[in-house]
Design a protein around this motif. Structure first.
Motif, short mmCIF file in Angstrom:
data_model
loop_
_atom_site.label_atom_id
_atom_site.label_comp_id
_atom_site.label_asym_id
_atom_site.label_seq_id
_atom_site.Cartn_x
_atom_site.Cartn_y
_atom_site.Cartn_z
N VAL A 206 0.81 -1.22 -0.15
CA VAL A 206 -0.22 0.00 -0.07
C VAL A 206 0.62 1.21 0.00
O VAL A 206 2.05 1.18 0.41
CB VAL A 206 -0.91 0.15 1.19
N GLY A 207 0.34 2.45 -0.31
CA GLY A 207 0.99 3.56 -0.24
C GLY A 207 1.06 4.08 -1.64
O GLY A 207 0.99 3.48 -2.83
N PRO A 208 1.38 5.52 -1.70
CA PRO A 208 1.26 6.07 -3.16
C PRO A 208 2.46 5.86 -4.10
O PRO A 208 2.19 5.81 -5.21
CB PRO A 208 1.27 7.56 -2.77
N ASN A 209 3.59 5.30 -3.62
CA ASN A 209 4.66 4.87 -4.20
C ASN A 209 4.73 3.42 -4.45
O ASN A 209 5.80 2.75 -5.10
CB ASN A 209 6.03 5.42 -3.69
N ALA A 210 3.69 2.45 -4.04
CA ALA A 210 3.69 1.32 -4.27
C ALA A 210 3.87 0.89 -5.74
O ALA A 210 4.54 -0.26 -5.82
CB ALA A 210 2.73 0.71 -3.26
N TYR B 60 -3.47 -4.86 -2.87
CA TYR B 60 -3.02 -3.42 -3.35
C TYR B 60 -3.92 -2.38 -3.06
O TYR B 60 -5.02 -2.39 -3.18
CB TYR B 60 -2.36 -3.27 -4.39
N ALA B 61 -3.33 -1.16 -2.45
CA ALA B 61 -4.24 0.01 -2.27
C ALA B 61 -3.26 1.09 -2.15
O ALA B 61 -2.29 1.29 -1.14
CB ALA B 61 -5.19 0.09 -1.14
N ALA B 62 -3.35 2.29 -3.03
CA ALA B 62 -2.54 3.34 -2.86
C ALA B 62 -2.84 4.15 -1.78
O ALA B 62 -1.74 4.58 -1.16
CB ALA B 62 -2.93 4.30 -4.20
N GLY C 266 8.19 10.41 -2.15
CA GLY C 266 8.02 11.78 -2.99
C GLY C 266 8.30 11.11 -4.56
O GLY C 266 8.20 10.31 -4.88
N SER C 267 8.24 12.52 -5.26
CA SER C 267 8.41 12.01 -6.77
C SER C 267 8.93 13.34 -7.48
O SER C 267 8.60 14.55 -7.00
CB SER C 267 7.00 11.72 -7.24
N SER C 268 9.64 13.12 -8.57
CA SER C 268 10.24 14.42 -9.35
C SER C 268 9.45 14.34 -10.72
O SER C 268 9.79 14.87 -11.89
CB SER C 268 11.49 14.39 -9.75
N GLU D 10 -1.13 9.08 7.43
CA GLU D 10 -2.50 8.70 7.66
C GLU D 10 -2.73 7.31 7.11
O GLU D 10 -3.24 6.28 7.63
CB GLU D 10 -3.58 9.42 7.18
N VAL D 11 -1.82 6.93 5.80
CA VAL D 11 -1.95 5.73 5.48
C VAL D 11 -1.11 4.74 6.02
O VAL D 11 -1.52 3.65 6.52
CB VAL D 11 -1.27 5.39 3.97
#
Length: 753
Positions: free
Chosen positions: A417-421, A458-460, A491-493, A533-534
């Motif tokens: 899980v998570g935005p970068n998964a 999976y969950a973002a 993070g992300s570029s 929070e995730v």
């Protein structure tokens, strides 16, 4: 060379010093045809030739080039040859142009090899592997007709708020210098001549851009000469010793003097003190920024030229050098000197081989037809580079903590899980061309674990800085169905084609999807609250939590770590990053990366670098440095012991340190040994510690090995007012533990003048 220079007109000489036309505007892809543009024709006519052409093969949102309209990799050499033939055949000078491209972590062109970013490279502490990969990248660039690679590597990361943190090897000058020298040598080769499997390297940025006020890109660096020479110039000096072809002057000023107009730096240090010969290139539009310290473009150009800048980059200031000459702001000798350096680089690359001093017509264009044998060689090189990039990504992964959760066991059900998964773009870093779709060479944490046969839910959960409707509920549901939660944040570029860009290509507008990159300086560096929070939702489900941070800066991980049973830090690991992380998570390979920077324990506790000077201040009343995660931190799935056995010194700033390393754990593993030191000189406040050496060993369980570190002037010398290293009576304490201060078993080396 003098005869060649003398036959050029003033207009042609100025043309050699300008790099004005965006390369992507020089050529048009028209169906199956490649065609030169009117923009290229006008530029050649205007200056009687083109000295340098930047970005012919660049593809990214700023250039607007992608797989639909950019130069495909299989036609890149053809494209370069076509442009070169036009420049040589239609210019009055008959001189070939230099093709210049960005290659901070691989070529920023379609199909170019993409490597982990420099911050990840620094975490490997492996200059041999870095050199091996750099040589392959150089061969790929030269095979595409590229002559000059712009390479990040000189910036020292002194403030984690700086958006370009990912382009830095380290906060420590020794580590940065080792990696910069290894990269330059591998990409250029070891001879004066740069052959057709290597490229000329222009390293950037000179100097102290990583020390900008407030971590703001291009802001001033209020440094004294000692700080400048001890921290920010060793990597540049190492590049000079490696024979680097050029430097790029930074945007920032040092104590009020812009780097691109700093004669003490560009001429005094580089050419007089270091006896270096090569070109200095301005950063994009940097010379026109001198108008805040000069009344007009002619004065700005004169300031830069007399300081030592040879090649302009999209500036008006060097277009009007003839005006500056007429007004007495410069002399013809200034133009000739810069032009001779540009021609010298072309000669070093072999571009003038077919030119005699009285023959104005014959220059090579390096045309390539892309034969079957060449295609086979390219495929082999691609496979080799892919393998090494995967190894580099794997070695860059840093295990910060582990309460017995890792490595994962076969058959465990995983919640990833998570935005970068499952976000490939978040692994790539800034200055990256778009990847092909589909992309068989790429992987994310989710896809890699699925490929290994794990059952994965999976969950973002969230975006990087935005909540997703129902995101936390999806996280809880995924973790409820799993044995272990792998929470991937950071993070992300990522740049978007609809983004707003400044005139130099930096991101200009706000973008909630970007947390790093040029133009993305942040006031806070902790993991974003929506990502916390995730992690909290995963923890509340009652399963073990493995935290993974994929980012491009030294994030503060203190709060996030509180929800994790194990924690991994991975600076943008590139397209193979998912597979590399899966190898570490599952124990295919033991982690060996060590932090090349210090992770701040919280917000506002600056500076955090491990090698700051010792202070008499007690620090902040409401915060502590004790939560900082120090440079050099990194765990393994085995255990190791290391100790300094002995040290001996000789006159002439030479010393040897003998260290014994023993694998006391139950499995073979790679182990990085940083050698730390504290230099004591009468009257100079010492630094807390610095890296003075490093080595990596691979040991079987129970095995031991002795490692010898040989120290020289860089570790034992004292910087003089001229920036030179000299022998000054004093001593150096050395140790190998991760302690911030010399432990009781530290060994003292007396400096013998």
């Amino acid at each position: 060379m003098r005869q060649l220079l003398d036959r050029l007109t003033l207009r042609e000489k100025i043309g050699q010093l300008n790099q004005r036309l965006p390369g992507w505007d020089a050529l048009r892809v028209n169906g199956s045809r490649l065609e030169v543009t009117d923009a290229l024709r006008r530029e050649v006519d205007r200056f009687g030739g083109i000295g340098s052409l930047y970005g012919l093969q660049r593809a990214d949102p700023w250039s607007g080039r992608h797989w639909g309209n950019g130069i495909p990799p299989e036609r890149s050499a053809e494209a370069a040859a076509l442009v070169q033939a036009y420049v040589v055949g239609h210019s009055s000078s008959g001189l070939p142009t230099l093709f210049v491209e960005e290659a901070p972590h691989g070529l920023q062109g379609l199909g170019g090899q993409v490597l982990p970013v420099n911050l990840a490279v620094g975490a490997t502490w492996d200059d041999d592997l870095v050199a091996e990969l750099a040589a392959l990248v150089a061969a790929q660039l030269r095979g595409r007709g590229i002559h000059v690679a712009l390479l990040s590597g000189l910036d020292l990361l002194r403030d984690p708020r700086w958006g370009r943190a990912e382009e830095c090897f380290s906060e420590d000058p020794y580590l940065a210098a080792r990696l910069a020298a290894a990269t330059v040598t591998a990409m250029q080769g070891t001879g004066t001549r740069i052959d057709d499997t290597h490229v000329a390297v222009v390293v950037k940025h000179l100097a102290a851009q990583g020390a900008g006020i407030g971590g703001r890109n291009g802001s001033g660096a209020p440094l004294g000469w000692r700080e400048l020479h001890e921290i920010h110039l060793p990597a540049a000096r190492a590049a000079a010793r490696a024979g680097v072809a050029g430097y790029m002057a930074a945007y920032n000023d040092v104590d009020g003097v812009a780097c691109s107009a700093n004669r003490d730096l560009l001429t005094g240090v580089l050419r007089e003190n270091w006896c270096w010969e090569g070109i200095v290139m301005a950063d994009c539009t940097a010379l026109d920024r001198l108008l805040d310290a000069a009344p007009d473009h002619a004065h700005a150009g004169a300031l830069a030229l007399r300081a030592g800048v040879d090649v302009s980059f999209w500036d008006q200031a060097y277009v009007v050098l003839d005006e500056a000459l007429d007004r007495g702001l410069i002399e013809m000798a200034d133009i000739d000197r810069a032009c001779a350096r540009v021609l010298g680089l072309k000669q070093r690359l072999g571009l003038l081989d077919h030119q005699t001093m009285d023959d104005e017509t014959s220059f090579g264009t390096e045309a390539s037809t892309g034969s079957e044998s060449r295609a086979g060689d390219d495929a082999l090189a691609h496979r080799q580079a892919h393998r090494l990039a995967h190894q580099l990504a794997r070695e860059s992964i840093v295990l910060l903590s582990n309460a017995g959760v890792l490595p994962l066991a076969a058959g465990q059900r995983l919640a990833v899980v998570g935005p970068n998964a499952d976000d490939l773009a978040a692994q790539l870093g800034d200055y990256t061309a778009p990847r092909p779709v589909p992309d068989p060479d790429s992987s994310t944490v989710r896809s890699a674990l699925l490929e290994l046969g794990f059952a994965v839910s999976y969950a973002a959960g969230s975006k990087l800085r935005e909540r997703l409707p129902g995101g936390l509920d999806a996280v809880r549901a995924a973790v409820d169905a799993a044995d272990v939660a792998v929470v991937v944040v950071g993070g992300s570029s990522r740049r978007l084609y609809e983004s707003e860009f400044a005139e130099n290509g930096a991101v200009a507008g706000a973008d909630l999807g970007m947390t790093s990159g040029e133009g993305v300086d942040l006031s806070r560096v902790a993991i974003d609250p929506v990502q916390i929070e995730v992690a909290r939702a995963a923890r509340e489900a009652g399963r073990p939590v493995v935290g993974v941070v994929i980012g491009g800066r030294p994030h503060s991980v203190t709060e996030f770590a509180g929800f994790c049973d194990a924690l991994i830090f991975s600076a943008f690991p590139g397209p193979t990053g998912g597979d590399a992380l899966a190898d570490i998570l599952t124990g295919v390979e033991s982690p060996s990366g060590r932090l090349p920077v210090t992770l701040p324990g919280g917000e506002g506790v600056w500076p955090v670098a491990h090698d700051e000077r010792r202070e008499t201040s007690r620090g902040y009343a409401d915060a502590s440095y004790t939560d900082n995660v120090l440079l050099g931190t990194g765990l393994s799935y085995s255990t190791f012991e290391a100790c300094v056995l002995k040290a001996s010194a000789e006159p002439g700033l030479r010393a040897e340190v003998h260290v014994r390393v023993r694998n006391t754990g139950g499995r073979a593993a790679r182990f990085v040994v940083p050698l730390f030191g504290r230099r004591h000189v009468l009257g100079i406040r010492p630094r807390v510690r610095q890296v003075v050496g490093h080595a990596a060993v691979r040991l079987e369980a129970g095995a031991e090995r002795d490692v010898v570190f040989r120290l020289g002037a860089a570790q034992l010398g004292t910087v003089s007012a001229r920036g030179l290293l000299e022998a000054t009576p004093g001593h150096l304490d050395v140790w190998v533990s991760g302690d911030l201060h010399p432990p009781t078993d530290a060994v003292r080396i007396e400096v013998l003048p």
